[in-house]
Design a protein around this motif. Structure first.
Motif, PDB file in Angstrom:
ATOM      1  N   GLU A  48       0.755  -1.260   0.222  1.00 49.72           N
ATOM      2  CA  GLU A  48      -0.139  -0.136  -0.035  1.00 49.72           C
ATOM      3  C   GLU A  48       0.899   1.199  -0.094  1.00 49.72           C
ATOM      4  OE1 GLU A  48       0.609  -2.222   2.453  1.00 49.72           O
ATOM      5  OE2 GLU A  48       0.935  -0.893   4.303  1.00 49.72           O
ATOM      6  N   SER A  49       2.048   1.258   0.420  1.00 53.23           N
ATOM      7  CA  SER A  49       2.932   2.502   0.735  1.00 53.23           C
ATOM      8  C   SER A  49       4.257   2.186   0.243  1.00 53.23           C
ATOM      9  CB  SER A  49       2.894   2.728   2.182  1.00 53.23           C
ATOM     10  OG  SER A  49       3.234   1.987   2.912  1.00 53.23           O
ATOM     11  N   TRP A  51       6.808   2.953   2.251  1.00 57.32           N
ATOM     12  CA  TRP A  51       7.192   2.321   3.143  1.00 57.32           C
ATOM     13  C   TRP A  51       7.315   0.734   3.298  1.00 57.32           C
ATOM     14  CZ3 TRP A  51       6.291  -1.316   7.107  1.00 57.32           C
ATOM     15  CH2 TRP A  51       6.722  -1.145   8.377  1.00 57.32           C
ATOM     16  N   ARG A  52       5.899   0.320   2.963  1.00 60.15           N
ATOM     17  CA  ARG A  52       5.717  -1.145   2.820  1.00 60.15           C
ATOM     18  C   ARG A  52       6.968  -1.755   1.869  1.00 60.15           C
ATOM     19  NH1 ARG A  52       4.205  -3.513   6.824  1.00 60.15           N
ATOM     20  NH2 ARG A  52       2.466  -2.052   7.138  1.00 60.15           N
ATOM     21  N   ASP A 126       6.666  -5.138  12.864  1.00 58.08           N
ATOM     22  CA  ASP A 126       5.870  -3.970  12.566  1.00 58.08           C
ATOM     23  C   ASP A 126       4.867  -3.560  13.415  1.00 58.08           C
ATOM     24  OD1 ASP A 126       4.730  -1.739  11.084  1.00 58.08           O
ATOM     25  OD2 ASP A 126       3.713  -3.018   9.565  1.00 58.08           O
ATOM     26  N   ARG A 127       3.387  -3.990  12.994  1.00 55.35           N
ATOM     27  CA  ARG A 127       2.530  -3.528  13.841  1.00 55.35           C
ATOM     28  C   ARG A 127       2.326  -4.910  14.776  1.00 55.35           C
ATOM     29  NH1 ARG A 127      -1.489  -2.413   8.426  1.00 55.35           N
ATOM     30  NH2 ARG A 127      -0.033  -0.559   7.996  1.00 55.35           N
ATOM     31  N   PHE A 145       4.682   3.545  17.808  1.00 52.09           N
ATOM     32  CA  PHE A 145       3.832   4.288  17.220  1.00 52.09           C
ATOM     33  C   PHE A 145       3.109   5.246  17.797  1.00 52.09           C
ATOM     34  CE2 PHE A 145       3.470   0.246  14.804  1.00 52.09           C
ATOM     35  CZ  PHE A 145       3.821   0.368  13.369  1.00 52.09           C
ATOM     36  N   ALA A 181      -0.501   1.049  13.899  1.00 52.85           N
ATOM     37  CA  ALA A 181      -0.146   2.365  13.403  1.00 52.85           C
ATOM     38  C   ALA A 181      -1.281   3.341  13.741  1.00 52.85           C
ATOM     39  CB  ALA A 181       0.639   2.234  12.088  1.00 52.85           C
ATOM     40  N   ARG A 185      -1.300   6.151  16.509  1.00 56.69           N
ATOM     41  CA  ARG A 185      -1.306   7.753  15.914  1.00 56.69           C
ATOM     42  C   ARG A 185      -2.476   8.257  16.230  1.00 56.69           C
ATOM     43  NH1 ARG A 185       1.902   5.465  10.596  1.00 56.69           N
ATOM     44  NH2 ARG A 185       4.009   5.243  11.419  1.00 56.69           N
ATOM     45  N   TYR A 208      -3.974   4.187   4.224  1.00 53.71           N
ATOM     46  CA  TYR A 208      -2.674   4.305   3.974  1.00 53.71           C
ATOM     47  C   TYR A 208      -2.329   4.561   2.596  1.00 53.71           C
ATOM     48  CZ  TYR A 208      -1.364   3.259   8.712  1.00 53.71           C
ATOM     49  OH  TYR A 208      -1.307   3.277  10.141  1.00 53.71           O
ATOM     50  N   GLU A 231      -1.639   9.715   8.432  1.00 55.57           N
ATOM     51  CA  GLU A 231      -0.814   8.869   8.916  1.00 55.57           C
ATOM     52  C   GLU A 231       0.038   7.985   8.223  1.00 55.57           C
ATOM     53  OE1 GLU A 231      -3.389   6.603  11.463  1.00 55.57           O
ATOM     54  OE2 GLU A 231      -4.159   8.485  12.504  1.00 55.57           O
ATOM     55  N   ASN A 232       0.502   8.604   7.159  1.00 57.36           N
ATOM     56  CA  ASN A 232       1.727   8.097   6.460  1.00 57.36           C
ATOM     57  C   ASN A 232       2.136   9.087   5.377  1.00 57.36           C
ATOM     58  OD1 ASN A 232       0.373   7.096   4.214  1.00 57.36           O
ATOM     59  ND2 ASN A 232       1.296   5.352   4.155  1.00 57.36           N
ATOM     60  N   ASP A 259       6.518   8.411   8.423  1.00 53.27           N
ATOM     61  CA  ASP A 259       7.388   7.533   7.612  1.00 53.27           C
ATOM     62  C   ASP A 259       8.685   8.138   7.085  1.00 53.27           C
ATOM     63  OD1 ASP A 259       5.437   5.685   7.618  1.00 53.27           O
ATOM     64  OD2 ASP A 259       5.059   5.493   5.510  1.00 53.27           O
ATOM     65  N   CYS A 279       9.479   6.363  10.318  1.00 47.29           N
ATOM     66  CA  CYS A 279       8.963   5.258  10.881  1.00 47.29           C
ATOM     67  C   CYS A 279       9.775   4.087  10.204  1.00 47.29           C
ATOM     68  CB  CYS A 279       7.509   4.675  10.292  1.00 47.29           C
ATOM     69  SG  CYS A 279       6.707   3.397  10.649  1.00 47.29           S
TER      70      CYS A 279
HETATM   71  O1  AHR Z   1       2.763   0.088   9.989  1.00 46.94           O
HETATM   72  C1  AHR Z   1       3.584   0.742   9.407  1.00 46.94           C
HETATM   73  C2  AHR Z   1       2.643   1.940   8.492  1.00 46.94           C
HETATM   74  O2  AHR Z   1       2.294   0.912   7.245  1.00 46.94           O
HETATM   75  C3  AHR Z   1       3.528   2.826   7.666  1.00 46.94           C
HETATM   76  O3  AHR Z   1       3.467   4.267   8.343  1.00 46.94           O
HETATM   77  C4  AHR Z   1       2.782   3.008   6.564  1.00 46.94           C
HETATM   78  O4  AHR Z   1       3.364   3.699   5.467  1.00 46.94           O
HETATM   79  C5  AHR Z   1       2.524   1.598   6.135  1.00 46.94           C
HETATM   80  O5  AHR Z   1       1.591   1.336   5.146  1.00 46.94           O
END
Ligand code: AHR
Length: 342
Positions: A48-49, A51-52, A126-127, A145, A181, A185, A208, A231-232, A259, A279
């Motif tokens: 999705e991002s 970061w991912r 991560d989460r 977070f 996250a 946040r 995200y 949030e990102n 991020d 992040c």
């Molecule tokens: O869990 C981390 C978050 O998940 C990051 O901030 C975000 O970019 C990602 O998709």
């Protein structure tokens, strides 16, 4: 003639025998090599991002055959049922370790009990997971977070005070609802808003993604928005696109992001983003440290945070204070951006 024929036959049989021995030994060697690799089943949230993507690369670069691992990588496309399916298939394949980054916190007890029954250690990255029995996972490594949110809000408070703003209106674009996250946040912002009297004028999840945040911002943007808390970074990029469509000069809206990706840092240096809380996605080596400890018969730390910094538009904020402790803020430089590879 007959003697020559028999000799020929015997030579032929010998060649076949030698070939068969060599071939089977070679095969055995290969099997032995494969057996020596540590098998890891990894279930990733999705893509999705930015970061991912960096997080996936960190895992793939850490767990390579050259480094002694056989990695089975599954992308869940942000769907928890796909992650549960992947974990079940890792159990079926009798992997040595399961690593996963949970899309949301709840709903893992049953599948993790299955992994525990199969005696496969589970490392969460991560989460976080919210489980009734924390022996269902061996160790967790990821971001703090809540602290990220607290630092971002403390930096915002410093800005609000310096500008002597009487009224603060915030558009809040949340991450995937139920993800650690997002929960942490959001909690940090909600608490700061009630403490300082800030108004959260809109609050919605952009999942995200850039597209999600663009769509929300396009819809809710109005002349009273001062601050946008995304949030990102990808959500920030989407929100910024919507803002720029309406106001070519940015309309004076200040953006807070999380991020600190390469593009996010560039936007922070250019003043498009006011606060960008790092992040850290480089969690492959951290997960490997845990596996090495387990391989050596040691007990890894149950929970560990990765180190993270706060980046700000240096013209606006100079320090950040949380619970009486002052944290350094990092001004963004060209060298810093060049060193970022995500
Ligand atoms: O869990 C981390 C978050 O998940 C990051 O901030 C975000 O970019 C990602 O998709």
């Amino acid at each position: 003639m007959k003697k020559r024929y028999i000799a020929g036959m015997m030579a032929g049989v010998a060649v076949i025998a030698i070939f068969t021995i060599c071939f089977t030994q070679g095969k055995k060697e290969n099997i032995k090599d494969e057996k020596e690799l540590i098998t890891i089943g990894f279930s990733q949230v999705g893509a999705e991002s930015d970061w991912r993507t960096a997080n996936s690369i960190s895992i793939k670069e850490t767990f390579t055959p050259e480094r002694g691992y056989d990695l089975i990588f599954e992308d869940a496309r942000q769907d928890q049922s796909n992650q549960i399916m992947a974990i079940r298939s890792f159990i079926q394949q009798d992997v040595d370790y399961i690593i996963f980054s949970p899309v949301v916190e709840d709903g893992w007890d049953t599948v993790l009990e299955e992994a525990k029954r199969a005696r496969i250690p589970v490392i969460v990255i991560d989460r976080m997971v919210n489980v009734k029995d924390d022996s269902l996972y061996t160790a967790w490594v990821g971001s703090d977070f809540y602290m990220q949110g607290e630092k971002a809000c403390a930096a915002l408070k410093a800005y609000v005070d310096a500008q002597e703003m009487e009224k603060v209106n915030i558009v809040h674009i949340q991450g995937t609802l139920g993800a650690t996250a997002q929960i942490a946040r959001t909690q940090a912002l909600t608490e700061a808003a009630s403490r300082y009297g800030w108004n959260i004028v809109a609050q919605e999840s952009g999942d995200y993604t850039e597209a999600g945040a663009y769509e929300i911002m396009n819809r809710v943007l109005n002349e009273y928005d001062d601050i946008d808390y995304c949030e990102n970074d990808n959500e920030t990029f989407g929100a910024l696109e919507a803002i720029k469509k309406k106001y070519s000069n940015g309309g004076g809206i200040k953006l807070i992001s999380f991020d600190a990706t390469e593009k996010g840092l560039r936007y922070t240096m250019n003043g498009n983003i006011m606060i960008n809380m790092e992040c850290n996605p480089m969690q492959g080596p951290e997960a490997e440290k845990i596996i090495k400890q387990l391989q050596d018969g040691k007990t890894p730390q149950k929970q560990a945070f990765v180190p993270e910094q706060i980046f700000v538009d240096g013209n606006v904020i100079t320090d950040v204070c949380v619970d009486g402790k002052t944290y350094d803020v990092q001004p963004v430089t060209e060298e810093l951006i060049e060193m970022r590879d995500y």
